[in-house]
Design an enzyme around this catalytic site. Structure first.
Site, short mmCIF file in Angstrom:
data_model
loop_
_atom_site.label_atom_id
_atom_site.label_comp_id
_atom_site.label_asym_id
_atom_site.label_seq_id
_atom_site.Cartn_x
_atom_site.Cartn_y
_atom_site.Cartn_z
N ARG A 116 0.47 -1.19 0.04
CA ARG A 116 0.09 0.27 0.08
C ARG A 116 0.36 1.17 0.04
NH1 ARG A 116 -3.57 -2.98 -1.31
NH2 ARG A 116 -3.96 -4.75 0.18
N ASN B 48 -0.07 -3.08 -7.27
CA ASN B 48 -1.51 -2.24 -7.43
C ASN B 48 -0.81 -0.58 -6.07
OD1 ASN B 48 -1.57 -4.12 -5.11
ND2 ASN B 48 -4.20 -4.39 -5.55
N ASP C 8 -2.17 -7.83 -11.19
CA ASP C 8 -2.62 -8.54 -9.30
C ASP C 8 -4.00 -8.00 -9.20
OD1 ASP C 8 -3.18 -10.16 -7.65
OD2 ASP C 8 -1.95 -9.31 -6.24
N HIS D 78 -3.12 -13.31 -12.04
CA HIS D 78 -4.13 -13.55 -11.10
C HIS D 78 -5.64 -13.23 -12.35
CE1 HIS D 78 -7.70 -11.44 -7.34
NE2 HIS D 78 -7.96 -12.04 -8.12
N HIS E 94 -2.46 -17.64 -6.27
CA HIS E 94 -3.43 -18.06 -4.86
C HIS E 94 -4.25 -18.56 -5.64
CE1 HIS E 94 -5.29 -15.23 -7.21
NE2 HIS E 94 -4.59 -13.80 -6.56
N ASP F 245 -0.43 -13.48 -0.40
CA ASP F 245 -1.12 -11.86 -0.37
C ASP F 245 -2.22 -11.29 0.43
OD1 ASP F 245 -3.13 -10.55 -2.30
OD2 ASP F 245 -4.62 -12.48 -2.17
#
Lengths: 432, 311
Positions: A66, A96, A154, A181, A234, A307
């Site tokens: 983040r 992201n 992702d 993803h 994942h 994740d």
């Protein structure tokens, strides 16, 4: 100080097929010698691990820090501290952020911020498409030059198959793997959980397993077409992991990771509509869980990855589940929770270590995951004998969106050593 | 027999004894609405907060009338519109409203399960779920059961069809649970696009043929079709829906004798229900509205914990 004499440990190093009680001499941040001698070389400080397991440093292929942009959820310093506390010496950081890591400047910032922390190693992943919009390729060449270890959108799936093909071709020119993803955005739609009997009972919109395995199959097909290296993130659906197993048998260059939450939780956990069980791909059924566990056992799955997706209570508890952010944190729980796989006798201790070391290192070709003489001395020391209760209030992470709070586990992380330096040391570790 | 539940959130939480108690209480309170003075003092001094985060006219009015006929003080709080984004600060809203010390909170919200999550955080007052997303609408199922019992004298063994948009319907979910607990045979029917996956796990059978579903049926519950579903590709047009999935008098000819038709309202006449059926002798739609007040009076009365019998 990056010299250390690690003694009294059970060394498990699957990359070298080692499982023995032997002592390690670390000099200048690298493995200098393996020895049965009980005395350290002159001037080298001793770390007596008292019978705990000494393994190559654990690697998490999948975290979200983040930073830049949403530092109230996590920043690079808190994320790396959480990684260290969880026993990870290297983490692979998704793109992201805000702004998205789709150009050299953002990658440079992330690496710089991690250098300032000077602890756990941070490996950035660059975006596949600009702004993760799925419409135009990101600056993949620049990202590669800046040191990203792969490209990924992702959190999202590139819906346009042609763009996916081009991303695979172009990334391969720069020797980068493509990390995916897999959820068809239209078929998953507004779904908040796995589509099935439980979503029907609860009145929540579903994301069918088909939305995952359709894209896994598509991307495997494209990897064959382009010769790209593909890493599937994942995996959660039975059919998806079976598709990967078939592709591996057909010698396609594909690797795959699984998360602890998909291994230990099912869609039934949503019965109280708690957003801390909401993530994408969603928790699925017991049959899917069984298939994932079988794939762990038979070697189809290469790595356990967390994740780690920090969100504050503003995006979780304070929202209706349909609007809550998806994702859970995992760095500080992955080792003890996953160690249950060994306790349940599903996998051996060596295989457990393999899934956190050699497996992930090989998937993204990271220069870690092994402790041969000359290798960087990234070491995780954990103790399968020590019991602990997971307490989210004590996490180094800034966020608390943890579905394992209160679980009682074994496999306490005692020391996290990066380049011969102790980055984390559990309190009360050296009793006796 | 006392009602032991603290909230009325889901039919899933109720035993068949709980359900029978609410229904028998509703029957005994129903007469109040037909007196010249339509008011008893049972809930005098109690505060009932109607919180509707999703627009509603009938249900909100029904709850308000029910509370007033029991002499409770009622406050209406509406946060209109159908957008769920307005609900984002709902937990704060509730904390504030709760500080005002209501005895009972009647709540509707677009989010499945949210009312239960809020109720768990506010244990000192009683919550009634007036509809949460696609999850449950317990008082609707109770008023439907009361209406069926009045018409048929029983529920056990009846063949009940629930027809239409089952996927998005909280009315269908609560009714399936309640009717199964009371021993009815439930079949759901509608286009495949509007039947939820693995619906049989709820203890029902399913079919996509309205004719097959209604054959031999004792009760047909028709669900409201929402135009928004067109945007989700659930059916090509309202015209086709009416033609292939609407309930008509012809279907009822092959149903059991004295079949009854229910609809939670408001009816799209000529879409899910042909006008002759909606207004025909088998329709119990207005009885449902009447019984809605009685069931809500019973729910408020039982949850309030008032022990004195209603005069």
């Amino acid at each position: 100080m990056s010299d250390l004499f690690l003694t009294n440990g059970l060394v498990i190093d699957p990359a070298r097929d080692v499982r023995e009680k032997i002592n390690c001499v670390i000099r200048r941040g690298r493995v200098a010698e393996w020895t049965k001698a009980k005395q350290p070389p002159t001037g080298v400080p001793v770390l007596d691990v008292d019978g705990a397991v000494v393994a190559p440093g654990f690697i998490d292929l999948h975290v979200h820090f983040r930073d830049p942009g949403e530092e109230y959820k996590e920043d690079i310093a808190s994320g790396l501290a959480a990684a260290a506390a969880g026993g990870f010496t290297s983490v692979v950081c998704m793109a992201n952020t805000k702004p998205v890591n789709d150009c050299a400047a953002v990658t440079r910032y992330m690496r710089h911020a991690a250098q300032m922390v000077d602890g756990v190693r941070l490996y950035p992943v660059g975006a596949m498409t600009r702004g993760l919009a799925g419409e135009a390729l990101a600056d993949i060449g620049d990202l590669a030059a800046e040191g990203v270890v792969g490209i990924s959108d992702d959190g999202k799936t590139v819906a346009n198959t042609l763009i996916m093909r081009r991303a695979m071709e172009y990334a391969s020119d720069f020797q980068l793997p493509v990390i995916v993803h897999c959820e068809d955005p239209h078929l998953a739609g507004e779904g908040v959980m796995h589509e099935g009997a439980v979503s029907t009972r609860l009145g929540l919109r579903g994301r069918p397993s088909a939305s995952e395995y359709l894209i896994v199959e598509r991307d495997i097909t494209l990897a064959q077409l382009t010769n790209a290296r593909l890493h599937v993130q994942h995996v959660s659906a039975r059919e998806a992991v079976e598709a990967v197993r078939r592709a591996k048998a057909a010698k396609v260059g594909v690797t795959v990771e699984v998360t602890p939450h998909h291994l230990f939780l099912t869609d039934e956990t949503l019965a109280d509509f708690d957003p801390n069980y909401k993530m994408y791909p969603p928790l699925r059924t017991e049959a899917d869980q069984t298939a994932l566990r079988r794939a762990l056992k038979d070697g189809t799955i290469d790595a356990i990855a967390t994740d780690h997706a920090p969100h504050s209570t503003l995006e979780k508890e304070e929202r209706p589940i349909e609007l809550a952010a998806a994702g859970v944190i995992g760095l500080e729980t992955a080792v003890p929770v996953s160690y249950r796989l060994v306790e349940e006798r599903l996998i051996s201790l060596s295989r457990f270590v393999d899934l956190l070391t050699r497996g992930p290192a090989a998937a993204l070709r990271l220069p870690h995951g092994r402790l041969a003489v000359g290798d960087t001395a990234d070491v995780t020391v954990f103790d399968p004998r020590q019991q602990l209760q997971i307490d989210a209030t004590q996490f180094r992470s800034k966020s608390r969106n943890c579905p394992f709070h209160g679980w009682i586990c074994h496999g306490k992380v005692l020391f996290t050593i990066v380049g011969g330096r102790i980055c984390y040391e559990a309190r009360m570790a050296r009793s006796g | 027999m006392a009602f032991t539940k603290h909230h009325l959130l889901r039919i899933a939480d109720l035993t068949s004894r709980d359900i029978e108690l609410i229904l028998s209480t509703a029957r005994s309170l129903k007469g109040i609405s037909f007196r010249s003075v339509k008011k008893v003092p049972a809930l005098r001094g109690k505060t009932v907060l109607n919180c509707f985060f999703e627009s509603s006219t009938r249900t909100r009015t029904s709850f308000e009338i029910a509370a007033k006929r029991l002499s409770a003080d009622t406050i209406n709080f509406s946060s209109g519109g159908s957008s769920m984004s307005k609900g984002e600060s709902v937990l704060d809203t509730i904390r504030n409203l709760n500080a005002m010390q209501p005895d009972i909170v009647v709540m509707r919200h677009q989010s499945s399960g949210l009312i239960g999550r809020i109720a768990a955080q506010v244990p000192q007052c009683h919550f009634i779920n007036a509809g949460d997303g696609m999850h449950e609408h317990p008082t609707q199922a109770l008023l439907d059961a009361m209406t069926i019992q009045e018409a048929k004298g029983k529920i056990r063994g009846l063949r009940v069809v629930i027809l239409g948009d089952v996927t998005h319907s909280r009315v269908a979910r609560s009714n399936i649970l309640l009717l199964r607990k009371l021993g009815a045979h439930v079949r759901v029917a509608g286009p495949s696009t509007l039947l939820p996956p693995e619906v049989d796990a709820l203890g029902v059978t399913h079919t996509t043929s309205v004719a097959a579903a209604t054959e031999g049926a004792d009760v047909v519950m028709v669900l409201r079709i929402q135009q928004e579903r067109l945007g989700e590709f659930a059916f090509p047009s309202v015209r086709e829906y009416a033609r292939y999935y609407g309930l008509s008098a012809q279907h009822l000819e092959r149903a059991a004798p004295h079949v009854v038709v229910l609809h939670p309202g408001p009816v799209n006449r000529g879409v899910e229900l042909s006008p002759d059926v909606a207004d025909g002798s088998s329709s119990l739609i207005l009885d449902q509205v009447e019984n809605g007040i009685a069931v809500r009076m019973a729910s408020l009365y039982l949850l309030s914990g008032v022990r004195e019998p209603v005069q």
